[in-house]
Scaffold this motif. Structure first.
Motif, PDB file in Angstrom:
ATOM      1  N   ALA A  62      16.903  24.519  88.437  1.00 34.13           N
ATOM      2  CA  ALA A  62      15.630  25.085  87.982  1.00 34.13           C
ATOM      3  C   ALA A  62      14.764  25.353  89.208  1.00 34.13           C
ATOM      4  N   ALA A  63      13.849  26.275  89.041  1.00 37.22           N
ATOM      5  CA  ALA A  63      12.900  26.603  90.103  1.00 37.22           C
ATOM      6  C   ALA A  63      11.494  26.482  89.533  1.00 37.22           C
ATOM      7  N   GLN A  64      10.584  26.124  90.400  1.00 34.38           N
ATOM      8  CA  GLN A  64       9.185  25.940  90.012  1.00 34.38           C
ATOM      9  C   GLN A  64       8.345  26.969  90.743  1.00 34.38           C
ATOM     10  N   GLU A  65       7.410  27.583  90.027  1.00 34.97           N
ATOM     11  CA  GLU A  65       6.498  28.553  90.640  1.00 34.97           C
ATOM     12  C   GLU A  65       5.097  28.310  90.106  1.00 34.97           C
ATOM     13  N   ARG A  66       4.130  28.359  90.986  1.00 44.02           N
ATOM     14  CA  ARG A  66       2.738  28.216  90.567  1.00 44.02           C
ATOM     15  C   ARG A  66       2.167  29.603  90.285  1.00 44.02           C
ATOM     16  N   GLN A  67       1.562  29.734  89.107  1.00 47.69           N
ATOM     17  CA  GLN A  67       0.853  30.962  88.738  1.00 47.69           C
ATOM     18  C   GLN A  67      -0.561  30.559  88.375  1.00 47.69           C
ATOM     19  N   GLY A  68      -1.453  30.692  89.321  1.00 44.09           N
ATOM     20  CA  GLY A  68      -2.829  30.240  89.111  1.00 44.09           C
ATOM     21  C   GLY A  68      -2.856  28.734  88.938  1.00 44.09           C
ATOM     22  N   ARG A  69      -3.370  28.279  87.812  1.00 45.03           N
ATOM     23  CA  ARG A  69      -3.435  26.835  87.546  1.00 45.03           C
ATOM     24  C   ARG A  69      -2.178  26.309  86.861  1.00 45.03           C
ATOM     25  N   HIS A  70      -1.254  27.185  86.545  1.00 46.38           N
ATOM     26  CA  HIS A  70      -0.077  26.791  85.775  1.00 46.38           C
ATOM     27  C   HIS A  70       1.181  26.732  86.632  1.00 46.38           C
ATOM     28  N   LEU A  71       2.069  25.825  86.262  1.00 41.75           N
ATOM     29  CA  LEU A  71       3.404  25.789  86.838  1.00 41.75           C
ATOM     30  C   LEU A  71       4.352  26.442  85.844  1.00 41.75           C
ATOM     31  N   ILE A  72       5.255  27.237  86.356  1.00 38.75           N
ATOM     32  CA  ILE A  72       6.270  27.872  85.529  1.00 38.75           C
ATOM     33  C   ILE A  72       7.626  27.364  86.027  1.00 38.75           C
ATOM     34  N   TYR A  73       8.440  26.905  85.108  1.00 37.19           N
ATOM     35  CA  TYR A  73       9.800  26.476  85.443  1.00 37.19           C
ATOM     36  C   TYR A  73      10.766  27.494  84.873  1.00 37.19           C
ATOM     37  N   ARG A  74      11.713  27.894  85.724  1.00 36.13           N
ATOM     38  CA  ARG A  74      12.724  28.865  85.331  1.00 36.13           C
ATOM     39  C   ARG A  74      14.109  28.306  85.618  1.00 36.13           C
ATOM     40  N   PRO A  75      15.089  28.692  84.822  1.00 30.85           N
ATOM     41  CA  PRO A  75      16.453  28.276  85.145  1.00 30.85           C
ATOM     42  C   PRO A  75      16.936  29.061  86.357  1.00 30.85           C
ATOM     43  N   THR A  76      17.721  28.437  87.189  1.00 26.03           N
ATOM     44  CA  THR A  76      18.314  29.127  88.328  1.00 26.03           C
ATOM     45  C   THR A  76      19.699  29.585  87.868  1.00 26.03           C
ATOM     46  N   ILE A  77      19.723  30.743  87.254  1.00 26.17           N
ATOM     47  CA  ILE A  77      20.939  31.270  86.649  1.00 26.17           C
ATOM     48  C   ILE A  77      22.053  31.421  87.691  1.00 26.17           C
ATOM     49  N   GLU A  78      21.705  31.833  88.900  1.00 26.86           N
ATOM     50  CA  GLU A  78      22.720  32.009  89.944  1.00 26.86           C
ATOM     51  C   GLU A  78      23.418  30.681  90.240  1.00 26.86           C
ATOM     52  N   HIS A  79      22.635  29.599  90.270  1.00 28.02           N
ATOM     53  CA  HIS A  79      23.214  28.278  90.553  1.00 28.02           C
ATOM     54  C   HIS A  79      24.077  27.813  89.374  1.00 28.02           C
ATOM     55  N   MET A  80      23.618  28.075  88.167  1.00 29.70           N
ATOM     56  CA  MET A  80      24.409  27.741  86.987  1.00 29.70           C
ATOM     57  C   MET A  80      25.730  28.500  87.012  1.00 29.70           C
ATOM     58  N   ASN A  81      25.681  29.792  87.317  1.00 32.35           N
ATOM     59  CA  ASN A  81      26.900  30.597  87.381  1.00 32.35           C
ATOM     60  C   ASN A  81      27.830  30.107  88.486  1.00 32.35           C
ATOM     61  N   ALA A  82      27.247  29.700  89.620  1.00 31.67           N
ATOM     62  CA  ALA A  82      28.062  29.179  90.719  1.00 31.67           C
ATOM     63  C   ALA A  82      28.758  27.889  90.304  1.00 31.67           C
ATOM     64  N   LEU A  83      28.055  27.035  89.560  1.00 33.36           N
ATOM     65  CA  LEU A  83      28.660  25.794  89.076  1.00 33.36           C
ATOM     66  C   LEU A  83      29.804  26.097  88.111  1.00 33.36           C
ATOM     67  N   LEU A  84      29.582  27.005  87.185  1.00 29.70           N
ATOM     68  CA  LEU A  84      30.629  27.367  86.232  1.00 29.70           C
ATOM     69  C   LEU A  84      31.819  28.008  86.944  1.00 29.70           C
ATOM     70  N   ALA A  85      31.557  28.833  87.940  1.00 33.73           N
ATOM     71  CA  ALA A  85      32.639  29.456  88.709  1.00 33.73           C
ATOM     72  C   ALA A  85      33.417  28.392  89.484  1.00 33.73           C
ATOM     73  N   TYR A  86      32.705  27.426  90.053  1.00 28.72           N
ATOM     74  CA  TYR A  86      33.361  26.342  90.782  1.00 28.72           C
ATOM     75  C   TYR A  86      34.275  25.547  89.851  1.00 28.72           C
ATOM     76  N   LEU A  87      33.794  25.252  88.658  1.00 31.88           N
ATOM     77  CA  LEU A  87      34.568  24.470  87.702  1.00 31.88           C
ATOM     78  C   LEU A  87      35.795  25.218  87.185  1.00 31.88           C
ATOM     79  N   SER A  88      35.706  26.537  87.130  1.00 29.00           N
ATOM     80  CA  SER A  88      36.810  27.311  86.564  1.00 29.00           C
ATOM     81  C   SER A  88      37.624  28.060  87.613  1.00 29.00           C
ATOM     82  N   ALA A  89      37.366  27.811  88.884  1.00 30.48           N
ATOM     83  CA  ALA A  89      38.016  28.563  89.962  1.00 30.48           C
ATOM     84  C   ALA A  89      39.538  28.458  89.932  1.00 30.48           C
ATOM     85  N   HIS A  90      40.067  27.346  89.502  1.00 31.97           N
ATOM     86  CA  HIS A  90      41.521  27.163  89.507  1.00 31.97           C
ATOM     87  C   HIS A  90      42.097  27.149  88.096  1.00 31.97           C
TER      88      HIS A  90
END
Length: 111
Positions: A62-90
């Protein structure tokens, strides 16, 4: 992705509440969510949620970004995809087998 990064990501997801938080973030997509919305959605106290979000950010899921007074959390889709690719590489030792498709079968970076 290397083995160490995969272990850190899997360890972060091995806790039920963090897995729930991550799944809600993935469902929200690139727009992300504020801690308040996450807390209400998951019915979890803000202090508990904060601890779990910190672990997901540390794991690169996940990534955190400040927008004014608020924090926004987003999934790091690239990292999730890299994990899934690592698990299924073989998968199936490179031999095509029905139902065995190495990840990513489709590109989910724009989900």
């Amino acid at each position: 992705m290397d083995e160490k990064a995969a272990v850190v990501a899997l360890a972060a997801l091995a806790q039920p509440m963090r897995l729930r938080v991550f799944r809600v973030l993935v469902g929200a997509g690139p727009g992300g969510l504020t801690p308040g919305v996450l807390s209400a959605t998951l019915d979890v106290p803000a202090s508990t949620l904060s601890f779990h979000l910190k672990e997901l950010v540390h794991a690169g899921l996940a990534a955190q970004e400040r927008q004014g007074r608020h924090l926004i959390y987003r999934p790091t889709i690239e990292h999730m995809n890299a994990l899934l690719a690592y698990l299924s590489a073989h998968c199936c030792q490179g031999t095509p087998v029905a139902g065995c498709t190495p990840f990513p079968a489709t590109d989910c970076t724009d989900c």
